[in-house]
Design a protein around this motif. Sequence first.
Motif, PDB file in Angstrom:
ATOM      1  N   TRP A   5       0.880  -1.349  -0.013  1.00 18.53           N
ATOM      2  CA  TRP A   5      -0.002  -0.011  -0.013  1.00 18.53           C
ATOM      3  C   TRP A   5       0.776   1.218   0.020  1.00 18.53           C
ATOM      4  O   TRP A   5       0.646   2.318  -0.705  1.00 18.53           O
ATOM      5  CB  TRP A   5      -0.858  -0.096   1.414  1.00 18.53           C
ATOM      6  CG  TRP A   5      -1.907   1.073   1.395  1.00 18.53           C
ATOM      7  CD1 TRP A   5      -2.975   1.480   0.605  1.00 18.53           C
ATOM      8  CD2 TRP A   5      -1.591   2.523   1.936  1.00 18.53           C
ATOM      9  NE1 TRP A   5      -3.586   2.627   1.126  1.00 18.53           N
ATOM     10  CE2 TRP A   5      -2.529   3.210   1.884  1.00 18.53           C
ATOM     11  CE3 TRP A   5      -0.563   2.929   2.984  1.00 18.53           C
ATOM     12  CZ2 TRP A   5      -2.938   4.512   2.344  1.00 18.53           C
ATOM     13  CZ3 TRP A   5      -0.341   4.096   3.462  1.00 18.53           C
ATOM     14  CH2 TRP A   5      -1.874   5.080   2.915  1.00 18.53           C
TER      15      TRP A   5
ATOM     16  N   LEU B 209       1.411   3.954  -2.800  1.00 15.60           N
ATOM     17  CA  LEU B 209       1.022   5.481  -2.537  1.00 15.60           C
ATOM     18  C   LEU B 209       2.200   6.247  -3.167  1.00 15.60           C
ATOM     19  O   LEU B 209       2.088   7.461  -3.889  1.00 15.60           O
ATOM     20  CB  LEU B 209       0.935   5.798  -1.052  1.00 15.60           C
ATOM     21  CG  LEU B 209       1.178   7.199  -0.657  1.00 15.60           C
ATOM     22  CD1 LEU B 209       0.005   8.021  -1.007  1.00 15.60           C
ATOM     23  CD2 LEU B 209       1.229   7.097   0.949  1.00 15.60           C
TER      24      LEU B 209
ATOM     25  N   THR C 231       2.038   8.969  -6.492  1.00 15.25           N
ATOM     26  CA  THR C 231       2.655  10.385  -6.121  1.00 15.25           C
ATOM     27  C   THR C 231       3.483  10.672  -7.102  1.00 15.25           C
ATOM     28  O   THR C 231       3.613  11.841  -7.573  1.00 15.25           O
ATOM     29  CB  THR C 231       3.221  10.476  -4.619  1.00 15.25           C
ATOM     30  OG1 THR C 231       1.963  10.013  -3.680  1.00 15.25           O
ATOM     31  CG2 THR C 231       3.466  11.868  -4.452  1.00 15.25           C
TER      32      THR C 231
ATOM     33  N   ARG D 139       3.058   1.216  -9.448  1.00 12.84           N
ATOM     34  CA  ARG D 139       2.179   1.339  -8.928  1.00 12.84           C
ATOM     35  C   ARG D 139       1.237   0.153  -9.052  1.00 12.84           C
ATOM     36  O   ARG D 139       0.128  -0.272  -8.280  1.00 12.84           O
ATOM     37  CB  ARG D 139       1.228   2.540  -9.342  1.00 12.84           C
ATOM     38  CG  ARG D 139      -0.368   2.871  -8.749  1.00 12.84           C
ATOM     39  CD  ARG D 139      -0.857   4.224  -9.146  1.00 12.84           C
ATOM     40  NE  ARG D 139      -1.028   4.218 -10.577  1.00 12.84           N
ATOM     41  CZ  ARG D 139      -1.637   5.183 -11.010  1.00 12.84           C
ATOM     42  NH1 ARG D 139      -2.112   6.170 -10.310  1.00 12.84           N
ATOM     43  NH2 ARG D 139      -1.792   5.379 -12.476  1.00 12.84           N
TER      44      ARG D 139
ATOM     45  N   ALA E  83      -4.466   6.094  -1.279  1.00 13.11           N
ATOM     46  CA  ALA E  83      -3.098   5.749  -2.009  1.00 13.11           C
ATOM     47  C   ALA E  83      -2.951   6.156  -3.504  1.00 13.11           C
ATOM     48  O   ALA E  83      -1.982   6.456  -3.811  1.00 13.11           O
ATOM     49  CB  ALA E  83      -2.912   4.205  -2.006  1.00 13.11           C
ATOM     50  N   ASN E  84      -4.079   6.108  -3.978  1.00 15.54           N
ATOM     51  CA  ASN E  84      -3.795   6.189  -5.673  1.00 15.54           C
ATOM     52  C   ASN E  84      -4.458   7.693  -6.146  1.00 15.54           C
ATOM     53  O   ASN E  84      -4.222   7.889  -7.183  1.00 15.54           O
ATOM     54  CB  ASN E  84      -4.511   5.036  -6.375  1.00 15.54           C
ATOM     55  CG  ASN E  84      -3.909   3.860  -6.442  1.00 15.54           C
ATOM     56  OD1 ASN E  84      -2.759   3.491  -6.950  1.00 15.54           O
ATOM     57  ND2 ASN E  84      -4.031   2.851  -5.174  1.00 15.54           N
TER      58      ASN E  84
ATOM     59  N   ILE F  86      -4.266  11.413  -1.669  1.00 15.36           N
ATOM     60  CA  ILE F  86      -2.878  11.873  -1.171  1.00 15.36           C
ATOM     61  C   ILE F  86      -1.940  12.209  -2.299  1.00 15.36           C
ATOM     62  O   ILE F  86      -1.318  13.492  -2.602  1.00 15.36           O
ATOM     63  CB  ILE F  86      -2.169  10.893  -0.250  1.00 15.36           C
ATOM     64  CG1 ILE F  86      -2.937  10.661   0.890  1.00 15.36           C
ATOM     65  CG2 ILE F  86      -0.917  11.204  -0.030  1.00 15.36           C
ATOM     66  CD1 ILE F  86      -2.379   9.498   1.824  1.00 15.36           C
TER      67      ILE F  86
END
Length: 447
Positions: free
Chosen positions: A14, A18, A22, A66, A117-118, A121
């Motif tokens: 996870w 994230l 990002t 990812r 997470a995707n 943030i």
Amino acid sequence: MRPELLMPIALAGWLLSLLSATAARSLHALAVHELEELCLRHGSMGVFRYIVEHRERLTQGAESMRAVATVLTVVSFVLAFAHVSAAAPGTADSLPVLTPSFWASLVLVASLAMLAANSWIPHAVSRHAAVVFLYYSWRSWWLISILAWPMIVLSEVLSGIFQRATGADESSEEDEEEHLEDEIRSIVSEGERDGLLESDERDMIESVLELDEKDVCSVMMPRSRLDVLEINTAWDDAVRFVVASGRTRIPVFDERIDDIQGILLAKDLLRESLLPEKRRRPLKRMLRRVLTVPESTMLDEMLQQFLHQRTHMAIVRDEYGGVAGLVTIEDILEEIVGEIVDETDDEPPVEFSLLGPGQARLDGIVRLDLINDKMGTELPEEDDFDTISGLIMSRLGQVPAAGTELAVDNVRIRVLRATARAIQQVQIRIDEELLAKNGNGTAHDPS
């Protein structure tokens, strides 16, 4: 694998998902000039060049990671949950039946975790700290892009297959760009109709879109009008020349004008003038590097070169290598915002010529109060405008073409000369019959 490691692996997946999301979002939303400023402050221009040159590859590596991290998270969590459920008392042979409420709660928690997470943030970080995040983490994405090269290659292969299958050619990108520009123009026109954009704002946006359609020859100062200085000019003569020219940057040549050695900044000359004569540097040692470009350089490309190389002036070379002219960043900006007049420019006299009783020819920038005083008219003066061109554009809602006629109270106005962004000259005539017939003002375009 030991079952008790599944949950830590899910949490690690996870976190990796994230960070990868990002990085991908930050690379998409990267402000190149902000990254350049940060790298300049830290003396790391190599980092800047690498990120800009390999931006697409770094993005593909981050997106591949990812996807892998998301799968790792989901699979590890499902297996961990299955192990815990199977180990519970009374469930040695089969998993317990999930109640609808428990199933819904599990889906909600998992969805919130993956959205955080995707999406949430990464969006926040890329919006407020994309440059800082990439500067300190680029080595990780460089390594990941190397490890993910099989997936990147597979992506390129699939892209080539779909390109051939759909019959797309290399010109498809240009078609997409033209389609995007058409969409932008449609949105801008709709915004102007709805009152969300002013006509001058629309003109500026359209001028930006047209930068890739004009080359530097269309805006440059030609060779015959250049103020240039010979490199062996005596100090006092050089100072007098710079003062007389009124330029802040002077091209310096050696023997022939085609042999430009560099650019002399007036501020450098002023700084040296304050020193004793024996300590002054010769002109040759004061020159700044000169940027040279071919005549075929388009304005959008020229603007990018000015921004990336942190310079304001470039010498334009013709096909034979000779000096064709000089282009500055101000020349390009004037294509977007219109003529820029500074304190060194000679202000042209404003024309206001009386042609006879109740008739006059005047420039578009003539103030309405001056017209009313000289001709005894009562043209309206409002907060939004105070010139005759402002009055015309306010009534018509656009910059009219030459030949357009407008009646305001008892004054008939005819546009004599106009560009895409400004009314240059008009002719006005007092007609008392219009006061009753056309008091609110109507427009007529003979074309």
